[in-house]
Design an enzyme around this catalytic site. Structure first.
Site, short mmCIF file in Angstrom:
data_model
loop_
_atom_site.label_atom_id
_atom_site.label_comp_id
_atom_site.label_asym_id
_atom_site.label_seq_id
_atom_site.Cartn_x
_atom_site.Cartn_y
_atom_site.Cartn_z
CE LYS A 1 -2.60 6.62 -0.14
NZ LYS A 1 -4.06 7.36 -0.53
CE1 TYR B 1 -3.94 2.49 0.41
CE2 TYR B 1 -2.54 3.08 2.36
CZ TYR B 1 -3.61 3.06 1.25
OH TYR B 1 -4.59 4.17 1.31
#
Length: 204
Positions: A93, A89
């Site tokens: 990002k 993640y």
């Protein structure tokens, strides 16, 4: 169908909750045909004009890097990174952040503003819909309506580049990112999240 005359906004990755003046369109950001269908639908409803695009679609994945399943990671990047063009993640990002900054610089001369929303903790369904993780450490989440109102205010006021919203974490990150050494900034964000309690297994 009569074209919409008011300013229009397309937000990807929304929940299915209904609101006044909001129409829900089907969109899979990893599917070229779905993107094309959505673009066609938007063009018909707006007369070919879209005032604001919010790249909100994303999937959640929380897992130690060395335990990460490669196939799941690829699916995550399909949604969180390549879905922005056609976010394991944190790395995805970060990729999206700098992709947005590149777009901001390249599109500025064409009169298009790009706002990169640096969102901290918001009380959404992202963990319930994610590939892994429970959100148990997300203790100071901001309500979605508050975050949304702040983002709308940023866009309408002419902001571009990075804006920081989403609870106490986002506020800390905004100021510590620019004022603290990188390792101390890292400690401030992770000290209460159990990362420093990870130890190697005991040898038999």
């Amino acid at each position: 169908m009569t074209a919409i005359t008011k300013p229009t906004v397309l937000i990807t990755g929304c929940s299915e909750e209904s609101h006044d003046d909001v129409e829900i369109l089907p969109l899979d950001v990893t599917s070229a045909s779905s993107i094309t269908s959505c673009v066609d639908a938007v063009e018909k409803r707006t007369g070919g004009r879209l005032d604001v695009l919010v790249n909100n679609a994303g999937a959640m994945f929380s897992m130690p890097l060395l335990d990460t399943d490669i196939d799941q990671s690829k699916k995550l990047f399909e949604v969180n990174v390549w879905g922005v063009l056609a976010r394991v993640y944190n790395t995805s990002k970060a990729a999206t952040r700098w992709l947005s900054e590149t777009l901001r610089i390249g599109m500025k001369g064409l009169g298009v503003r790009v706002v990169t929303a640096m969102i901290g903790e918001v009380n959404t369904k992202i963990y319930a819909n994610g590939l892994a993780g429970t959100g148990v450490m997300q203790r100071e989440a901001e309500e979605p309506d508050v975050t949304a109102e702040n983002l709308v205010r940023d866009v309408l006021s002419g902001r571009d580049g990075h804006v920081w919203h989403g609870g106490v974490v986002a506020g800390r990150a905004k100021y510590f990112h620019w004022t603290l050494p990188e390792r101390f900034f890292e400690w401030m964000l992770l000290a209460t999240r159990g990362v420093y309690q990870i130890k190697p297994p005991q040898q038999p």
